[in-house]
Design a protein around this motif. Structure first.
Motif, PDB file in Angstrom:
ATOM      1  N   CYS A  10      -9.615   6.088  -3.700  1.00 31.26           N
ATOM      2  CA  CYS A  10      -8.575   5.452  -2.888  1.00 31.26           C
ATOM      3  C   CYS A  10      -8.438   3.968  -3.217  1.00 31.26           C
ATOM      4  O   CYS A  10      -9.431   3.248  -3.331  1.00 31.26           O
ATOM      5  N   ALA A  12      -6.295   2.075  -1.273  1.00 33.76           N
ATOM      6  CA  ALA A  12      -5.830   1.520   0.006  1.00 33.76           C
ATOM      7  C   ALA A  12      -4.416   0.943  -0.077  1.00 33.76           C
ATOM      8  O   ALA A  12      -4.124  -0.100   0.478  1.00 33.76           O
ATOM      9  N   HIS A  29     -10.231   1.353   2.810  1.00 33.37           N
ATOM     10  CA  HIS A  29      -9.793   2.572   2.137  1.00 33.37           C
ATOM     11  C   HIS A  29      -9.176   3.475   3.195  1.00 33.37           C
ATOM     12  O   HIS A  29      -9.278   3.204   4.385  1.00 33.37           O
TER      13      HIS A  29
END
Length: 61
Positions: A10, A12, A29
Motif C-alpha cells: 500500500c 496510502a 497505509h
C-alpha cells in the motif's frame, strides 16, 4: 466477503477510501474498517480493489 490490504504494498494514495469510505480508511497505509463487508457495500469495495494502483487490496468469499 472479506477484504484485506497488504500494508507493505500500500502507498496510502487514498483511492480506496474515496471509492468506499465505509470499508477503507487511510492513515500511513490503508486499513479495512469492517470484518465482513455486507452485500450493499460489496460492489463499491470491489471497485476500490479494482482501482488500487498497486494491487494492495484483495478479497475472499
Amino acid at each position: 466477503m472479506k477484504f484485506k490490504v497488504d500494508a507493505e504494498t500500500c502507498i496510502a494514495c487514498g483511492a480506496c477510501e474515496e471509492t468506499c469510505p465505509e470499508v477503507f480508511e487511510v492513515d500511513d497505509h490503508s486499513t479495512v474498517k469492517v470484518e465482513e463487508v455486507s452485500g450493499d457495500l460489496e460492489a463499491s469495495a470491489l471497485e476500490a480493489e479494482e482501482g488500487c494502483p498497486v494491487d494492495a487490496i484483495s478479497h475472499e468469499g
